[in-house]
Structure formats: structure tokens, C-alpha cells
Design an enzyme around this catalytic site. Structure first.
Site, PDB file in Angstrom:
ATOM      1  N   LYS A  10      -3.471  -7.192   0.696  1.00 41.24           N
ATOM      2  CA  LYS A  10      -2.653  -6.644  -0.398  1.00 41.24           C
ATOM      3  C   LYS A  10      -1.203  -7.095  -0.247  1.00 41.24           C
ATOM      4  CE  LYS A  10      -3.935  -2.388   0.521  1.00 41.24           C
ATOM      5  NZ  LYS A  10      -5.028  -2.581   1.471  1.00 41.24           N
ATOM      6  N   CYS A  49       0.831  -1.206   0.000  1.00 43.76           N
ATOM      7  CA  CYS A  49       0.000   0.000   0.000  1.00 43.76           C
ATOM      8  C   CYS A  49       0.859   1.246   0.000  1.00 43.76           C
ATOM      9  CB  CYS A  49      -0.975   0.024   1.179  1.00 43.76           C
ATOM     10  SG  CYS A  49      -0.232   0.424   2.776  1.00 43.76           S
ATOM     11  N   CYS A  57       4.507  -1.997   6.617  1.00 48.92           N
ATOM     12  CA  CYS A  57       4.436  -3.086   7.579  1.00 48.92           C
ATOM     13  C   CYS A  57       5.607  -4.055   7.388  1.00 48.92           C
ATOM     14  CB  CYS A  57       3.122  -3.856   7.424  1.00 48.92           C
ATOM     15  SG  CYS A  57       1.658  -2.874   7.823  1.00 48.92           S
ATOM     16  N   CYS A  74      -1.992  -6.909   5.635  1.00 50.35           N
ATOM     17  CA  CYS A  74      -3.295  -7.002   4.989  1.00 50.35           C
ATOM     18  C   CYS A  74      -3.218  -7.891   3.757  1.00 50.35           C
ATOM     19  CB  CYS A  74      -3.804  -5.608   4.635  1.00 50.35           C
ATOM     20  SG  CYS A  74      -2.962  -4.855   3.233  1.00 50.35           S
TER      21      CYS A  74
END
Length: 972
Positions: free
Chosen positions: A91, A56, A61, A89
Site C-alpha cells: 500500500k 494505512c 512507517c 507494505c
């Protein structure tokens, strides 16, 4: 088919091969770097690599990447990470479907057909690509001048900042991430003129007592805090508030939801501040008196005091742009001959006379040395930080906040001086509860309840305010006002507060530093002042210098300059994952970009924008490259994005490509003589005018290698000997918490001088104070110095006649957790779960319009129209819709790939802009909605089809074309 019926299906059923690959080495997170985890295939080498996710491009992360036989087969979250706590996540977990996607750009390509048609791409060599790029760019520069080059870059799954270094060598003013104009840029700008750049970020890891989320859905968006951290913060909070026009995921759980009318966030913020300062009065009085410019005296009847503000917000020295300021604040120069205009007068209640505060020394009149703090307390989650205790005001002074005082100017004239605070409170009284509640379309008791919750006492936590506050053409005033509300309650750089940016940024955010061409001079200031849009937005040159990754030129102005050639022609564009539909009007941008003389782009995908390029070069994916990563939020984690596999086919790091282009243009990149090099420059690098990728990585960690980074509150700090050493330490340690190893660990750093880069206590503003009254806006946008709320330009109240024809209030930008803006539509696992764009509409409104769940509908503004699928939702107000944004259809043919069919920004009026920095109005305008039928739809089909040839979109999760996008491991 007019109705969408989304059946739940398992993607693993569709793709057994992908599922098997993802199942390899399931227990990855405890494995050490280079060791084969339990269950790994004995036939080949398996590594588990600690890295960072860029799926993202916001939260950063930390992750674990399992590589088997040179291929990525599994990705999971790093549970030891301080910023994400193991969150990763969907993604991030499906990033290998991007990495091995069959439609990736794998080779340099050259177009063979005219722009606006199928490009007819043909593969060329890298040598031909670089020489063609250099030739095309230089021909435009020779013919039109340096500023004819426009830079366009996005967030990307790569890094993109190499393009900024190249733009410096090209000496163009039209630099930057134009998406920054509507994404983070307004918050950074308002923060920079009010407190300091990046202050808006909130440290949710500290678990604030009041969870206050405004215009965001971070529990699914990962922006600016990780999903897991956001949910944890909510669960630990004592009270909670969510603001937005629709029910958010956590909104349904909160104590209070404020479902305001889109575009009225500014009214709500000022209404809350009015109740706080004029009724409740629970604000942090010491902060207001000592650390804001509230006690500074304002005199309307005097000549403005004039001075030049010269301040650099970066330790590296990049970011300097002087501003000549004129202010009605009373200064020593107004009272005595030879007095300083940088000494601001306040009325001292103790002595009954005016005294000055010196912004150049941060000392009060009579103070010979700063009253430094001596008391500190452990603070933050698990006491990983240190709270600086304010020693209070010096010399028993008591700055007046209210009243009127007569002072005599140096020419003998007696004038009335009023504290800024008095005028601020009087100004805010116009935003009374009844007016604000009616304007925002919320009950007045909810407005008061919000103030009772958040303003019960100081230091309850900051406010998480995000993109929607930047999208209604009053972005600076809106974000500035929300920030002020947080500050007045003592939540700036406090535990659980808004405590983002810092003077040490330059020593850790070095994924910017690698791309700096230290061998090239910065663009002269008089040349920077030729930036597109400066005629309307005079602070744009300053913004490009102070805003880091979110610098920008004005998209609307640049598009007009492409089409008209005025005030000079923009005829060349260089993009790095940039898009024509992130801001302003997408259709107009597309038509403009078709006319460019030359366009080169570095890309992962054959996106609609890149289909207008002359040359494409293949960019490496984030799993293929390395880079320092420092989380952009206030949690401040630091680590290394590690190259996990070799780049696919002929893809390469975009930074390397930019250096190669610079060399072909003979621009230079690094200094070759010591006198032209920065003082920290290693002598052995003087032989490297054009650095290698390894050398750029070494530059990323150079401040730490050379000990330029200051220690943390407990004396510890990072120590690296090289890039490779940093990578190895990261594998062993994992993400570092900068609160433990740098001055970022202090809370209230404005007290001990760790906010400003010059070491002065206070804030990075002309007065060194948190500016409730903006001295920058006073000069460059008179009338904007006090906070102002504006009715949206297109609304039931500002354009009642238009409202009769377009009776629905439109908003957009809701985060689909499967996608990131325009990314992910060709990732099969993601697209299968969300095959079509949807808009949320209240069932009552839908019934009035004859719309049912799953109907394809037209959404139309005066500027354009699109089709999306109706999703009936009681969580949104009647008369308002919220539509998905960023849509295009990779399955449709070039050149448009259907961007014009469902992309919300084809409906945008590009001239409705924020008056200060030009953010376009992406939300809060008027539309009409009606059901798509065979009679009113092209090709007789309510479901969108390609304009080029009628190819239908993928509209169901069982479309066989999804299988074509499955990973191609054979090319890995």
C-alpha cells in the site's frame, strides 16, 4: 460468469509506463536529503526525501520518497526506522498511484441534482465553496441549534483532525471519528477506566518471550505493529499462541492455535484468568498487592462512598471531564467522621487491622513520603530502555488478598469486608474450563495449554489484541479482560509488554495539537452531555474527552436522530474522508444521510458517502502535506511527514480548509489576547487569529521548541528551534526512538510517576491502581464492575430458532494486505491482484451447500444480503465463514458505486451494541449462504452489476478498465 478464475499476471505487463516510473532511482535509501542518487536522470532535478507513510494510517512507517522533476516516482522503506525496520507494505509502495490517480477530487465541486441521484457535480471556485459551506452550516445552526452538526471522519490518507478543531468552534457535541466506536476506541476506553489510555499497545520490538496474538494478523495488516517487527517478534519468541476463528498467516506456525467460535473472546479471556487465579496461581503477586485494587475491601451492606474524580490524561489540559462516583469499596469516610472517600481501606495482615491507601497522594497510611525506586537496569532491545526495579511495599505492610473481616462503620454497625481479590476469584469461578471450552468450541486441553504457556511465570510478554475483540457487542468487557490477563502476569508497561500510552503523549502526538482552536472555548460540559447516544451510554461525554483520536458519538443514535428528529434533529454533516459503512447498518446510514439539509466533505475520492454531499473540497494527499508523526504503537518512534510535492490541481491540506471555513463563519481559531492564551503561547502569534499552514506546523513542534518535553533516562532529549529545523534534523537523523530521548524509555513507569500526568505513581484511574474492579462502571453501569462474558445476541444458543433459518456463523474484518478497510479499490496495481471480495468457507460446509471454489454466492442476514466469491479454506471451522469487508466498486456509477452489492455492513443489526459504549456487532452473527445463479441474481448475472444501470464490476485482473486508473502524470 459464475466462477472467478484468478490468473497470476504481472501488473508491469499491463502498465509498462508505471513500471518504468517506479524503477527510477532504485537505490534510494542511502541518499541524503536533496542529493541525486546514483542512476538518476540527468535531465531534471532528483530528490530523495525522508518522510512517513500514511497508506494505512496506523503504523506510520518511515519511508524514502524519490521525486524527479517535481513528481513522486518511487517509494521505499527506511531501514533505519526503529518502528518498522525498513518495512513498507505494498500500500505504501504504490501510494503514487493514489497521488496521481485520474479520479482524484481535484477541485471544489457543487452538486446540481437531488441527493440519491447522480450528483451532477460542477466545478466551482474555492471562494464559492467556502462561502457556500459557511452559509449551509450556519443556516442549519440557526434553525436547529449547534448540536445539529454531525462530524464524520475516518483514518484517511490526509490528516482529518482539523475537522475536530472546527467542531469545537461550532460548539457541537456530535464530534469525533465515529469509526473510533468500533476501532481502537473500545480498547482505549477500557484501558482508561482500568489503567491508562492506550495501554493496550504492545512493544513487540522488545521480542517478548511468548508471542501472543489475539484477533489480529499484524504480519499483513500493519496494525498496531509493523509487519516486519511482528514477524521478527514471532521468530525470536520461545513460545507462541494465536487466537482467532481462522488460521492466521503466523497461526499455522505457532505452538498453539485457538480457533474459537466468533464472539466468544470474552469467555476465553475469563476462562484463562480463572485458571490462573484459582488453579495455577503464578500471577505477579507484588504487582497484584501493590499496584491493583485487589486488596481494597468491598462491603455490600453499606451506603456507597461518594466522590468526584477529576483527572486529565493529557499534559495539554485537554481531556478533563469529572465523574461523580459511588462505590461499595470501604473508605475512610465510612469509618470515621470527616474521613476521606478517596482513602481506600485494606486489611493489613502484619498489624491485623484495616489501613488506608490514599489515592490523592498515592501514600499508604503511616507513609510520609513515597518509597521511590533507587535501582534501575538496562532493558529492552539493545538496552535502549531502563527497567525500574520495584522497591516493594513500604512499612512492612502486607495487604490481605483473601478472607472475610469484620469492621465497624462510623455509625457503629459491624459489617463484613472482603478483599476485591477474593470476590474477583470467586466471581471468575463460573468460567470453569469445561464451560469455557464448550462455549468457545475449543478442546479443554488447548485452553489449559494456553494458560500453561502464557502463565508459566510473570513477565513473558504482553498480548497483542486488536479489532475483532471490539466487534462482538461486548467490547469493553472483552478488551478489559484481556488487558487484566496481561497485567496479572506482570506485563503492563514492562519489557515486551502492553506499554502504550503515556503522560508525555501531549508533547509528541502533536498532529492532534496543530488543530486545536486555542482561541475558542471548549464545549461546556452541560452541552457535551447532549452528545448523540448519551441516553443509552452515559459515559460517552467522558469518552470524548479522554480518548484522543478515537473519540466518537454513537453512530446508531445519530442516524436515528437524522431520521426522527428525536431527541433533537441532526440536519448537517461535515466529513473528512468519513464513510457511512464503517459501523452500524450501512443501508440505513445511507438512507439517513440522503435526507440531510446540508453536507460538506473534504475528500480524495468520489466515494459513495461523499456522493451525498452538497459541496466537496479537494483534500491533499499525505505525500503533499507535512505533519508530525508519532507511531501509535508502543514502539514509540517519532518523526516528520514531509511534503514531497506540491498539491495536485487545487487540492489543499484539510486543516487549512477548516480554518478558512471557521474564518468565513467568524468563529475565531487562535487567541488574540494574552489573557485568553495558554501560558506557553508565543506573543507574536496573538496577531494571527486564523493561522497559516506554516504556523500550524510550528504549533506541532512547539512543546519541543519550548523545552516542555522531559529528557530520557540517559538525560538526552529532542531539541528543535522551529518546524523547518525539525524537518531538517529528521532528514539527517531519521526516526527518533522515544525510548532514548524521553521518559517513555522507562519500563514500569507507574513506579516512578511517568504514567500519570500529575506525577503521582500508579495508574490514571480513580484509585490510582490497576482496577480489576471498576469504580467507573460500578457507578455508571451497575453490574458491569466485575468482568462479564456474554453469549452473542444472535447465535446457535441465544437464538436457536433463527439459527434454523440462518445456520452459518458470520465473521468479517480479515485484513487483505492490499487494501486498508474501504481504501484502495481504485488503485490499479492493488485491484488487479484482488479484483473481487471473497469469503472463506470450509470445504466441508461448501460441499453441503453445493458451493465450489470461485463461485459467486449470496450471504444473507435478517437485515440484508450481499454477494462475494467463495474461497474454500480448511483453516476455518465448518459452519463459520469469514467475509471481506469495506467493499465498494469505484468503477460503478454514482451515487452508490455499488456499496450495497458486497459491503458486509449492510447485514449488520445496528441495535446490537456494546452496553457501555455502543460498539455495533460487526462480527459473530448468523447468516445463510447460497450460490448465486442467473435465476436469483439481478440482471440474470451472478456477478454483481450496478443497481443504477447494470454496469458490471471489474471481476478479473485483465479487465481493460484497470488501465483507465493508471497514474496521470500530466496533471502533476
Amino acid at each position: 460468469m459464475t466462477r472467478l478464475n484468478l490468473a497470476r499476471r504481472s501488473f508491469l505487463k499491463l502498465s509498462a509506463a508505471t513500471g518504468a516510473a517506479m524503477a527510477v532511482a532504485g537505490g534510494t535509501t542511502s541518499a541524503a536529503f536533496g542529493e541525486a542518487p546514483a542512476g538518476a536522470s540527468p535531465k531534471g532535478e532528483t530528490k530523495v526525501i525522508r518522510s512517513f507513510c500514511r497508506a494505512c494510517g496506523k503504523m506510520e512507517c518511515p519511508n524514502w520518497v524519490t521525486v524527479q522533476n517535481g513528481r513522486v516516482v518511487s517509494i521505499s522503506g527506511d531501514e533505519s526506522a526503529c518502528t518498522s525496520r525498513g518495512n513498507l507494505c505494498v500500500k505504501g509502495r504504490t501510494a503514487m498511484q493514489q497521488l496521481y490517480h485520474p479520479d482524484r477530487v481535484k477541485y471544489p465541486m457543487r452538486r446540481t441534482n437531488p441527493k440519491g441521484e447522480d450528483p451532477g457535480w460542477v466545478r466551482i471556485s474555492w471562494d464559492e465553496a467556502i462561502s457556500s459551506i459557511a452559509k449551509g452550516v450556519q443556516e442549519c445552526r440557526d434553525k436547529y441549534g449547534n448540536h445539529t452538526v454531525k462530524i464524520l471522519h475516518g483514518t484517511s490518507r490526509i490528516t482529518t483532525y482539523g475537522i475536530e478543531g472546527l467542531s469545537q468552534g461550532l460548539q457541537t457535541s456530535n464530534i469525533g471519528n465515529t469509526a473510533g466506536q468500533i476501532c481502537k476506541g473500545p480498547r482505549e476506553f477500557s484501558g482508561a477506566i482500568t489503567a491508562y489510555m492506550g495501554v493496550h499497545w504492545i512493544n513487540l520490538s522488545d521480542h517478548p518471550k511468548v508471542f501472543f496474538q489475539w484477533g489480529s494478523d499484524q504480519e499483513v495488516s500493519n496494525y498496531d505493529n509493523a509487519c516486519r517487527v511482528t514477524v521478527d517478534a514471532y521468530n525470536f519468541a520461545e513460545r507462541s499462541i494465536c487466537v482467532g476463528p481462522r488460521t492466521q498467516n503466523l497461526g499455522k506456525e505457532t505452538d498453539l492455535q485457538l480457533h474459537l467460535r466468533p464472539g466468544t473472546d470474552d469467555f476465553l479471556a475469563l476462562g484463562m484468568i480463572n485458571l490462573l487465579v484459582n488453579e495455577k496461581k503464578t500471577y505477579d503477586q507484588l504487582f497484584v498487592k501493590k499496584w491493583t485494587n485487589a486488596p481494597f475491601l468491598y462491603v455490600a451492606d453499606k451506603a456507597p462512598a461518594e466522590f468526584t474524580w477529576e483527572y486529565c490524561p493529557y499534559e495539554t489540559g485537554v481531556g478533563f471531564y469529572p465523574l461523580d462516583l459511588r462505590t461499595q469499596l470501604l473508605t475512610e469516610a465510612d469509618l470515621v467522621e470527616g474521613g476521606s472517600p478517596k482513602r481506600f481501606m485494606v486489611w493489613d495482615n502484619t498489624t491485623g487491622k484495616p489501613i488506608y491507601f490514599d489515592s490523592e497522594t498515592a501514600l499508604w497510611e503511616g507513609e510520609t513520603e513515597y518509597l521511590a525506586p533507587t535501582e534501575f537496569q538496562p532493558a529492552g532491545l539493545d538496552n535502549t530502555g531502563t527497567l525500574v526495579i520495584d522497591p516493594g511495599l513500604p512499612l512492612q505492610i502486607d495487604p490481605a488478598l483473601e478472607g472475610e473481616f469484620t469492621v465497624t462503620l462510623k455509625d457503629g454497625t459491624a459489617v463484613t469486608a472482603v478483599p476485591v481479590w477474593q470476590k474477583y476469584c470467586d466471581h471468575l469461578s463460573q468460567y470453569d474450563p469445561a464451560t469455557v471450552a464448550a462455549t468457545c468450541d475449543i478442546p479443554e486441553d488447548q485452553l489449559r495449554q494456553a494458560v500453561d504457556i502464557y502463565c508459566a511465570e510473570p513477565n513473558l510478554g504482553g498480548i497483542s489484541y486488536n479489532l475483532p475483540t471490539e466487534h462482538a457487542a461486548n467490547s469493553i468487557q472483552t478488551t478489559r479482560s484481556i488487558l487484566a490477563l496481561s497485567a496479572l502476569m506482570g506485563n503492563i508497561d514492562n519489557v515486551g509488554g502492553n506499554c502504550g500510552g503515556h503522560g508525555q503523549d501531549g508533547n509528541y502526538h502533536n498532529y492532534f495539537m496543530y488543530c486545536v482552536p486555542f482561541g475558542q472555548p471548549s464545549l461546556p460540559l452541560n452541552e457535551l452531555e447532549k452528545i448523540a447516544g448519551v441516553d443509552k451510554f452515559p459515559l460517552l461525554p467522558w469518552a470524548t474527552k479522554c480518548q484522543g483520536a478515537a473519540n466518537f458519538h454513537d453512530t446508531t443514535s445519530a442516524t436515528d436522530m437524522i431520521l426522527t428528529g428525536n431527541p433533537y434533529p441532526i440536519r448537517c454533516m461535515i466529513s473528512d474522508t468519513g464513510s457511512h459503512f464503517h459501523a452500524a447498518n450501512a443501508t440505513k446510514n445511507w438512507e439517513a444521510y440522503k435526507t440531510l439539509d446540508f453536507y460538506w466533505g473534504s475528500e480524495l475520492w468520489f466515494s459513495p458517502t461523499i456522493e451525498l454531499a452538497d459541496i466537496i473540497t479537494p483534500a491533499a494527499h499525505f505525500l503533499e502535506i507535512g505533519c508530525v508523526r508519532s507511531s501509535q504503537g508502543a514502539e514509540k518512534g517519532y518523526g516528520i511527514m514531509v511534503p514531497c510535492v506540491e498539491p495536485l490541481a487545487e487540492a489543499e491540506w484539510d486543516a487549512t480548509t477548516c480554518v478558512r471555513v471557521a474564518e468565513a463563519l467568524n468563529l475565531g481559531w487562535w487567541p488574540t489576547k494574552k489573557e485568553f492564551a495558554p501560558p506557553f503561547w508565543p506573543e507574536e502569534w496573538l496577531d494571527s487569529e486564523y493561522p497559516t499552514a506554516q504556523q500550524m506546523h510550528e504549533l506541532e513542534v512547539l512543546p519541543v521548541v519550548m523545552g516542555m518535553n522531559l529528557p530520557g533516562h540517559n538525560g538526552s532529549r529532542l531539541e528543535f528551534s522551529s518546524w523547518d529545523d525539525a524537518v531538517q534534523q529528521y532528514q539527517e537523523h531519521g526516526q527518533w526512538n522515544l525510548r532514548e530521548v524521553s521518559p517513555i524509555g522507562y519500563y514500569r513507569r507507574y513506579i516512578n510517576g511517568y504514567i500519570r500526568t500529575d506525577g503521582l505513581p500508579g495508574f490514571g484511574t480513580p484509585t490510582t491502581k490497576f482496577e480489576l474492579f471498576s469504580t467507573v462502571l460500578e457507578t455508571y453501569h451497575p453490574g458491569e464492575e466485575w468482568p462479564i462474558a456474554r453469549e452473542p445476541q444472535y447465535s446457535p444458543y441465544s437464538t436457536p430458532d433463527l439459527y434454523q433459518e440462518y445456520p452459518i456463523i458470520f465473521t468479517s474484518g480479515r485484513r487483505n494486505p492490499l487494501f486498508f478497510h474501504s481504501e484502495g479499490r481504485q488503485v490499479p496495481m492493488l485491484r488487479e491482484q484482488s479484483p473481487v471480495p471473497c469469503f472463506q468457507i470450509n470445504p466441508e460446509t461448501a460441499k453441503e451447500l453445493g458451493i465450489e471454489q470461485g463461485d459467486w454466492c449470496w450471504i444473507e442476514s435478517p437485515k440484508g444480503k450481499i454477494r462475494e466469491v467463495a474461497d474454500l479454506f480448511y483453516g476455518i471451522k465448518p459452519g463459520t465463514i469469514e467475509a471481506d469487508h469495506g467493499w465498494w466498486y469505484p468503477e460503478l456509477p454514482a451515487p452508490t458505486h455499488g456499496f450495497d452489492l458486497s459491503n458486509a455492513n449492510v447485514m449488520v443489526d445496528e441495535y446490537v451494541q456494546d452496553p457501555i459504549i455502543g460498539s455495533t456487532n460487526l462480527r459473530a452473527y448468523l447468516v445463510k449462504v447460497y450460490k448465486a445463479t442467473p435465476e436469483n441474481s439481478p440482471y440474470g448475472d451472478p456477478v454483481p452489476r450496478a443497481t443504477e444501470d447494470g454496469t458490471p464490476i471489474i471481476s478479473t485482473p485483465d479487465d481493460e478498465r484497470l488501465k483507465r486508473w493508471l497514474p496521470n502524470y500530466e496533471e502533476a
